[in-house]
Design a protein around this motif. Structure first.
Motif, PDB file in Angstrom:
ATOM      1  N   UNK A 174      16.338  -0.975   5.867  1.00 22.52           N
ATOM      2  CA  UNK A 174      16.046   0.400   5.481  1.00 22.52           C
ATOM      3  C   UNK A 174      15.818   0.452   3.975  1.00 22.52           C
ATOM      4  N   UNK A 175      14.754   1.119   3.592  1.00 14.05           N
ATOM      5  CA  UNK A 175      14.397   1.174   2.181  1.00 14.05           C
ATOM      6  C   UNK A 175      14.100   2.601   1.782  1.00 14.05           C
ATOM      7  N   UNK A 176      14.745   3.011   0.678  1.00 18.02           N
ATOM      8  CA  UNK A 176      14.486   4.330   0.124  1.00 18.02           C
ATOM      9  C   UNK A 176      13.802   4.118  -1.206  1.00 18.02           C
ATOM     10  N   UNK A 177      12.647   4.738  -1.384  1.00 16.15           N
ATOM     11  CA  UNK A 177      11.925   4.552  -2.647  1.00 16.15           C
ATOM     12  C   UNK A 177      11.513   5.889  -3.212  1.00 16.15           C
ATOM     13  N   UNK A 178      12.023   6.146  -4.396  1.00 17.74           N
ATOM     14  CA  UNK A 178      11.654   7.381  -5.081  1.00 17.74           C
ATOM     15  C   UNK A 178      10.877   6.992  -6.326  1.00 17.74           C
TER      16      UNK A 178
ATOM     17  N   UNK B 246      10.855   6.868   2.808  1.00 13.19           N
ATOM     18  CA  UNK B 246      12.010   6.266   3.469  1.00 13.19           C
ATOM     19  C   UNK B 246      11.459   5.386   4.584  1.00 13.19           C
ATOM     20  N   UNK B 247      11.635   4.089   4.444  1.00 11.27           N
ATOM     21  CA  UNK B 247      11.090   3.175   5.445  1.00 11.27           C
ATOM     22  C   UNK B 247      12.233   2.591   6.263  1.00 11.27           C
ATOM     23  N   UNK B 248      12.107   2.756   7.566  1.00  8.43           N
ATOM     24  CA  UNK B 248      13.169   2.347   8.484  1.00  8.43           C
ATOM     25  C   UNK B 248      12.674   1.210   9.371  1.00  8.43           C
ATOM     26  N   UNK B 249      13.587   0.588  10.079  1.00  9.45           N
ATOM     27  CA  UNK B 249      13.217  -0.429  11.076  1.00  9.45           C
ATOM     28  C   UNK B 249      12.426  -1.592  10.492  1.00  9.45           C
ATOM     29  N   UNK B 250      12.809  -2.037   9.333  1.00  7.80           N
ATOM     30  CA  UNK B 250      12.078  -3.149   8.731  1.00  7.80           C
ATOM     31  C   UNK B 250      12.549  -4.451   9.388  1.00  7.80           C
TER      32      UNK B 250
ATOM     33  N   UNK C 196       0.825  -1.197   0.000  1.00 10.16           N
ATOM     34  CA  UNK C 196       0.000   0.000   0.000  1.00 10.16           C
ATOM     35  C   UNK C 196       0.866   1.257   0.000  1.00 10.16           C
ATOM     36  N   UNK C 197       1.927   1.225   0.769  1.00  7.54           N
ATOM     37  CA  UNK C 197       2.809   2.390   0.849  1.00  7.54           C
ATOM     38  C   UNK C 197       3.511   2.652  -0.477  1.00  7.54           C
ATOM     39  N   UNK C 198       3.990   1.601  -1.100  1.00  7.90           N
ATOM     40  CA  UNK C 198       4.660   1.772  -2.390  1.00  7.90           C
ATOM     41  C   UNK C 198       3.664   2.272  -3.439  1.00  7.90           C
ATOM     42  N   UNK C 199       2.479   1.711  -3.397  1.00  8.38           N
ATOM     43  CA  UNK C 199       1.450   2.095  -4.361  1.00  8.38           C
ATOM     44  C   UNK C 199       1.064   3.559  -4.196  1.00  8.38           C
ATOM     45  N   UNK C 200       0.790   3.957  -2.952  1.00  5.35           N
ATOM     46  CA  UNK C 200       0.372   5.333  -2.706  1.00  5.35           C
ATOM     47  C   UNK C 200       1.526   6.298  -2.961  1.00  5.35           C
ATOM     48  N   UNK C 201       2.743   5.875  -2.631  1.00 11.20           N
ATOM     49  CA  UNK C 201       3.907   6.717  -2.894  1.00 11.20           C
ATOM     50  C   UNK C 201       4.027   6.966  -4.394  1.00 11.20           C
ATOM     51  N   UNK C 202       3.818   5.918  -5.182  1.00 12.67           N
ATOM     52  CA  UNK C 202       3.942   6.050  -6.630  1.00 12.67           C
ATOM     53  C   UNK C 202       2.820   6.920  -7.193  1.00 12.67           C
TER      54      UNK C 202
ATOM     55  N   UNK D 196      12.295   5.080 -11.495  1.00 10.91           N
ATOM     56  CA  UNK D 196      12.110   4.985 -10.055  1.00 10.91           C
ATOM     57  C   UNK D 196      13.408   4.475  -9.426  1.00 10.91           C
ATOM     58  N   UNK D 197      13.671   4.935  -8.228  1.00 10.23           N
ATOM     59  CA  UNK D 197      14.929   4.613  -7.573  1.00 10.23           C
ATOM     60  C   UNK D 197      14.656   3.823  -6.307  1.00 10.23           C
ATOM     61  N   UNK D 198      15.255   2.640  -6.222  1.00  5.27           N
ATOM     62  CA  UNK D 198      15.101   1.816  -5.032  1.00  5.27           C
ATOM     63  C   UNK D 198      16.471   1.632  -4.404  1.00  5.27           C
ATOM     64  N   UNK D 199      16.604   2.013  -3.146  1.00  3.84           N
ATOM     65  CA  UNK D 199      17.856   1.765  -2.436  1.00  3.84           C
ATOM     66  C   UNK D 199      17.547   0.985  -1.175  1.00  3.84           C
TER      67      UNK D 199
END
Lengths: 112, 376
Positions: free
Chosen positions: B71-75, B30-34, B17-23, B61-64
């Motif tokens: 920790x995930x960074x999604x642009x 930036x998702x931390x504490x996974x 849901x977060x990736x979808x809404x972010x897109x 799109x950039x995935x780190x």
């Protein structure tokens, strides 16, 4: 099945969005719900959706809320009714075309 | 280049849901504490697979991900869509897990999406591909998604742990935006349809499941038809059933499950303890029939599994009022409502309807336009 619907509508809004209004910053609101120390301490338990607890139970120990499983399916198999019993079956008779159509039609109307 | 500001989030919950809404809202996250406290910390293989799927469909799109995967960074980039794409979903989660965000993402692409997904088609955790075919896609149509080009073709069904199933998904793009709905009449159930499947077990199991399920419905409705499917390509033994009730007002209420031996270590998840012995087919049939009746009893226009999708589609509508009726709010539905507020700034008015013990929700859509299309 446990009801997640409280009786008053303010509760339902609170249940979903919490006590605070839109003024709170949008970041990690879920965190805010569960870090109970600051403003919502004594009410925290009250605002926790009941289903949430069930879900956690189902997943067993060790999965904290922020890492809850990403799953849209929610079925509480433990609380299934015995649909073989005539009385229970009759209780949803009007939800089928074999039931009373006028009763079903009245469900479609919503009072404002 | 301007500095990117990230919305900061925690944990692995609601990643899709977060990736979808972010897109959709072009919000970098930036998702931390996974799962930082877990024995196996960080992202799971199926979550990485999901990220790859997003990369496949979006440009730029950039995935780190950090070394431990906590920790995930999604642009987000631009949703492109495209033809003849293929994605191996792996065996960590079933195809339903990937379909749920994909069907919404595809709508706002530059080109229609057509993608083949390989993996597990039916399991107990995610909605089965049969449920998608019978129920989920019909919900999209309610919101003005054209039915031409909206299709899920099931080539092979296969249970966990080894999969071997394959489906093809076709999603059209919305030309401009979705259409707001007033959808509060759940109608009366006029027919029940379903499908049982078996893979590497006796096809007799299908008849047992079907017979048991029909037994539950017999007192309520004569129009029950459950077909059968015997998988030839499934790599693991298993069986399952998907049921859908269609109402006089065109609502679809579904329930499904599949039983099979537990998944292997690959996913890193705990094995299901009870899976040493499978639930007998008779019980499976009865159970899912009972689950379906439970959903019908609740009286929403969708079942609890589809609440999240329903709320999301309402929120993505133009700035018109949508009004919908659901049964009890599901935990996933509640989470979806919260994320919709955070990403799209849409807040629902939620009122119980005491006479029917249902919930009426109203919202004004965020007015999302298909921007990807405009760029061309």
């Amino acid at each position: 099945v446990e009801r997640t619907i409280p009786k008053q509508n303010t509760n339902l809004m609170r249940l979903v969005y919490g006590e605070e209004s839109a003024s709170r910053s949008t970041n990690s609101v879920d965190e805010a719900h569960h870090s109970s120390e600051d403003e919502e301490s004594e009410d925290d338990e009250f605002f926790k959706p009941k289903g949430e607890g069930n879900k956690k139970l189902r997943e067993g120990l060790g999965s904290s809320h922020v890492n809850a499983e990403d799953c849209s399916k929610f079925t509480n198999h433990a609380n299934l009714k015995n649909w073989k019993e005539v009385e229970i079956v009759e209780s949803i008779r009007d939800r089928f075309i074999t039931g009373d159509w006028s009763k079903a039609a009245s469900r479609g109307q919503v009072l404002e | 280049m301007a500095k990117t500001t990230y919305m900061k989030l925690k944990g692995s919950q609601n990643l899709r849901l977060r990736l979808l809404l972010a897109t959709l809202s072009a919000t970098p996250v930036l998702i931390d504490d996974i799962r930082h406290d877990d024995t196996w910390p960080g992202l799971r293989p199926y979550e990485v697979s999901l990220l790859r799927l997003f990369e496949k469909i979006c440009d730029d799109c950039v995935v780190e991900i950090n070394e431990t995967g906590t920790k995930l960074k999604y642009k987000p980039g631009i949703i492109m869509g495209g033809k003849n794409l293929v994605h191996d979903c792996g065996v960590g989660r079933s195809i339903g897990y990937f379909l749920e965000p994909l069907i919404v993402l595809g709508l706002f692409g530059k080109k229609p999406l057509s993608i083949t997904l390989k993996g597990i088609t039916n399991d107990s955790k995610d909605p089965s591909v049969d449920t998608f075919q019978s129920t989920t896609l019909s919900i999209l149509k309610r919101f003005g998604v054209p039915s031409e080009g909206l299709k899920l073709t099931i080539r092979n069904r296969a249970p966990p742990p080894h999969g071997g199933g394959e489906v093809e998904l076709k999603i059209p793009i919305v030309q401009n935006s979705l259409t707001a709905v007033t959808w509060i009449d759940e109608g009366m159930v006029k027919r029940i349809r379903g499908l049982t499947f078996t893979s590497r077990v006796s096809s007799q199991f299908e008849h047992t499941m079907r017979y048991a399920a029909r037994g539950i419905f017999n007192r309520l409705l004569p129009d029950v038809h459950i077909s059968t499917y015997h998988s030839k390509t499934g790599k693991s033994p298993g069986y399952g059933i998907s049921l859908v009730a269609e109402t006089t007002s065109g609502c679809f209420i579904s329930a499904d499950t599949a039983v099979s031996y537990g998944r292997g270590e690959e996913s890193g998840e705990d094995k299901d303890e009870e899976n040493n012995e499978l639930m007998p087919p008779e019980e499976v049939g009865e159970q899912i029939a009972s689950v379906l009746l439970g959903e019908i009893e609740q009286g929403g226009v969708v079942d609890s599994t589809h609440q999240g999708l329903l709320f999301l589609l309402c929120a993505l509508c133009p700035q018109d009022v949508s009004k919908i009726r659901v049964g009890k709010l599901s935990p996933n539905g509640i989470e979806t409502l919260r994320h919709i507020r955070d990403f799209l700034g849409v807040k629902f008015v939620i009122k119980p309807d005491p006479s029917t013990e249902t919930v009426i929700l109203k919202c004004v859509g965020c007015g999302l336009k298909n921007l990807s299309r405009k760029i061309s």
